[in-house]
Motif scaffolding. Structure first.
Motif, PDB file in Angstrom:
ATOM      1  N   LEU A 535       0.677  -0.889   0.339  1.00 58.91           N
ATOM      2  CA  LEU A 535       0.169   0.092   0.505  1.00 58.91           C
ATOM      3  C   LEU A 535       0.775   1.288  -0.344  1.00 58.91           C
ATOM      4  O   LEU A 535       0.775   2.180  -0.398  1.00 58.91           O
ATOM      5  CB  LEU A 535      -0.972  -0.029   1.728  1.00 58.91           C
ATOM      6  N   ARG A 536       2.232   1.067   0.452  1.00 66.32           N
ATOM      7  CA  ARG A 536       2.561   2.499   0.635  1.00 66.32           C
ATOM      8  C   ARG A 536       3.230   1.996  -0.469  1.00 66.32           C
ATOM      9  O   ARG A 536       3.810   3.147  -1.341  1.00 66.32           O
ATOM     10  CB  ARG A 536       4.028   1.880   1.286  1.00 66.32           C
ATOM     11  N   ASP A 537       3.889   1.441  -1.238  1.00 67.73           N
ATOM     12  CA  ASP A 537       4.606   1.966  -2.444  1.00 67.73           C
ATOM     13  C   ASP A 537       3.871   2.260  -3.598  1.00 67.73           C
ATOM     14  O   ASP A 537       3.373   2.508  -4.214  1.00 67.73           O
ATOM     15  CB  ASP A 537       4.413   0.321  -3.324  1.00 67.73           C
ATOM     16  N   GLU A 538       2.236   1.749  -3.890  1.00 72.44           N
ATOM     17  CA  GLU A 538       0.790   2.538  -4.285  1.00 72.44           C
ATOM     18  C   GLU A 538       0.922   3.505  -3.826  1.00 72.44           C
ATOM     19  O   GLU A 538       0.149   4.124  -4.871  1.00 72.44           O
ATOM     20  CB  GLU A 538       0.344   1.251  -4.193  1.00 72.44           C
ATOM     21  N   ARG A 539       1.297   4.296  -3.167  1.00 73.70           N
ATOM     22  CA  ARG A 539       1.349   5.489  -1.992  1.00 73.70           C
ATOM     23  C   ARG A 539      -0.229   5.846  -1.991  1.00 73.70           C
ATOM     24  O   ARG A 539      -1.193   7.007  -2.115  1.00 73.70           O
ATOM     25  CB  ARG A 539       1.394   7.109  -4.020  1.00 73.70           C
ATOM     26  N   LYS A 540      -1.137   4.226  -1.435  1.00 72.41           N
ATOM     27  CA  LYS A 540      -2.266   4.615  -0.884  1.00 72.41           C
ATOM     28  C   LYS A 540      -2.394   5.158   0.655  1.00 72.41           C
ATOM     29  O   LYS A 540      -2.796   5.307   1.089  1.00 72.41           O
ATOM     30  CB  LYS A 540      -3.473   3.571  -1.238  1.00 72.41           C
TER      31      LYS A 540
END
Length: 559
Positions: A535-540
């Motif tokens: 979720l962090r990698d997807e900037r969510k």
């Protein structure tokens, strides 16, 4: 080069091998700027110097440098004339959207390159991964010179050193190690000179080398000839430093001292297998040995600063000065072994301190994965130092139970790639072949073959087709691991549902921790870490705080 290719390079941005220079106006870019940028690239891996592109990747063009035009051949001649040794580069002029861009292909230097004015710089990567040019220090050039010439620094003779500078007790230590199962039995009864000759550390009858002093030198000899040979052992209890020792000893003794400090601090978990108890060490012995041996044999002794061995509740971290040896990177360190000093590495092997030369990193992975922990983490390494972090916290006892039960039942060992894939899927949840290939730095073909084999073995199942195909642990895995409920959880909640549950929780409460994610989604702490990382990698989401105080909130872009 085609214009489309240049556009793609500009869109990807600057890298270790690509440098942009703005030049819309003459005063934006001097000849010295061009020479220094090319010299910096040459002292790295070479690459492309693009003149007329902003740092952001925007193509703004290069002002005419030679009257009413720009002559790429004159730019190549500039580099040839103002660098020492000369850089033989190729320059090409491209017209992009009506403006000039010059692309200079800079070859990798075979020896340190400077300007005619005596300036030396090299390519480097900052902690954020962005490239930069930094001063090329004399000790770094000395080390690079040895590597480029294919010469082992350990064989260099110290003119003022004699056999009296070597400690007889250290030769006895070597002989004791040679008696072990891992050692070289042929050297058990050898004399001191014979040992030096066998290890190729004596030139003629009395030419004492750097390697001889590193391995067998007295304390005084190490201080005089190799003052950088120092190791710090530190232990932390939370933020409190509970042990801080400096060791200035020959390498074999340093290794023994560090092994002993880790041994007395080691502990075991117990796994019940039927009526039997199996001990799972906090730090596997082979992992400790290989991590320390790698640091001592691969460090760059021309670099200032000590080797640091730091033990905390969560991990064992070993940092050694000097980047990876030439030819070794994060992408290939499991399969590529190129010791900075083959002579020192061979001495460690023949003294019995390590099992097999060239198998250090794979052995570390195997022993850690079999102990229910993730593999060693080298991500904090850069061109100035190599850092490996080894997890020492709670083990995944389900994974340990599975490995022991499965290999005992089938009388065969799982391969390293199979163990890595199983661990990654258990930690990150259902994953695609692309996810696994990128996360584990495995070739796509190897990843697909490993997934296919694990599926045939009944340890993985897949859902979806094409790009949506995901692999997860099978019922057979959890049956062997004696955790059948976990299979129902994995099968019952897919990644999209898990994501929706976390985002809904954030909408309601504003923040969430890893342990709360684990409880919410009925998953392990490692699986919760994997979900939050994705979720962090997807900037969510964004992470705030550090370590035990870390928590997660919705990303500003998703508010």
């Amino acid at each position: 080069m085609e214009v489309a290719e240049l556009r793609a390079i500009a869109a990807r941005g600057e890298t270790y091998t690509v440098e942009f220079k703005r030049g819309r106006r003459q005063k934006d870019l001097s000849d010295s700027d061009i020479v220094e940028a090319a010299m910096c690239l040459a002292n790295g891996d070479g690459g492309l110097l693009c003149l007329g592109i902003e740092d952001s990747g925007t193509i703004t063009g290069l002002a005419h440098r030679h009257g009413d035009h720009t002559d790429p051949d004159r730019i190549a001649a500039l580099l040839l004339n103002l660098t020492d040794p000369p850089i033989a580069a190729h320059a090409e002029l491209l017209i992009v959207d009506g403006v000039d861009v010059v692309v200079v292909e800079v070859p990798k230097a075979t020896a340190p390159v400077g300007t005619k004015n005596g300036l030396y710089k090299r390519r480097s990567l900052r902690l954020d991964g962005k490239p930069e040019c930094v001063p090329y220090r004399p000790q770094e050039m000395l080390s690079a010179g040895f590597s480029m010439a294919g010469r082992d620094y350990a064989e260099v003779v110290l003119p003022d050193a004699t056999l009296e500078d070597l400690d007889p007790a250290e030769f006895d230590r070597f002989r004791r190690g040679a008696r072990s199962q891992r050692g070289d039995a042929a050297l058990i009864d050898a004399g001191n000179r014979e040992i030096l000759r066998a290890l190729r550390l004596l030139n003629g009858d009395s030419g004492v080398t750097i390697g001889a002093v590193l391995l067998f030198g007295t304390a005084d000899a190490l201080t005089r000839f190799i003052p950088t040979a120092e190791c710090l052992f530190q232990e932390f209890n939370g933020r409190e430093l509970t042990a801080n020792e400096s060791l200035r000893l020959p390498l074999l003794r340093t290794a023994d001292e560090l092994y002993e400090r880790l041994r007395v601090r080691n502990s075991e978990y117990e796994v019940m297998l039927g009526l039997h108890r199996v001990g799972v060490p906090r730090i596997p012995d082979s992992t400790a040995r290989e991590a320390i041996a790698n640091a001592l044999t691969h460090r760059d002794y021309t670099e200032n600063g000590p080797i640091r061995v730091q033990l905390s509740v969560d991990d064992l971290t070993v940092t050694s000065p000097g980047g990876f040896p030439p030819g070794v990177s994060l992408d290939n360190l499991i399969v590529e072994s190129r010791p900075r000093s083959p002579l020192i590495a061979d001495a460690f092997k023949r003294s019995g301190l390590v099992d097999r030369a060239g198998r250090g990193v794979p052995e570390m992975y195997l022993s850690l994965l079999r102990a229910g922990r993730g593999g060693p983490d080298y991500s904090r390494s850069n061109d100035r130092s190599v850092t490996v972090s080894i997890p020492t916290g709670g083990a995944d006892l389900d994974m340990v139970r599975f490995i022991i039960n499965y290999e005992d039942e089938h009388q065969s060992h799982l391969t390293l790639d199979q163990l890595r894939v199983l661990h990654e899927i258990k930690a990150m949840g259902p994953s695609s072949a692309i996810d696994l290939s990128e996360g584990l730095r495995l070739l796509p073909a190897i990843t697909r073959a490993t997934l296919s084999r694990l599926t045939e073995m009944g340890l993985l199942e897949d859902r979806g087709v094409g790009r949506n195909r995901r692999f997860h642990l099978s019922a057979a895995f959890y049956r062997v691991a004696e955790d059948r409920n976990a299979y129902v959880r994995v099968r019952g909640i897919d990644p999209l549902q898990q994501e929706q549950m976390v985002m809904s929780y954030l909408d309601t409460y504003g923040r969430i921790t890893r342990s709360e994610v684990a409880k919410l989604c009925l998953m392990s702490s490692q699986e919760a870490r994997g979900l939050l990382t994705r979720l962090r990698d997807e900037r969510k989401i964004d992470m705030l705080g550090v370590k035990r105080g870390a928590y997660y909130v919705r990303s500003d872009a998703n508010q």
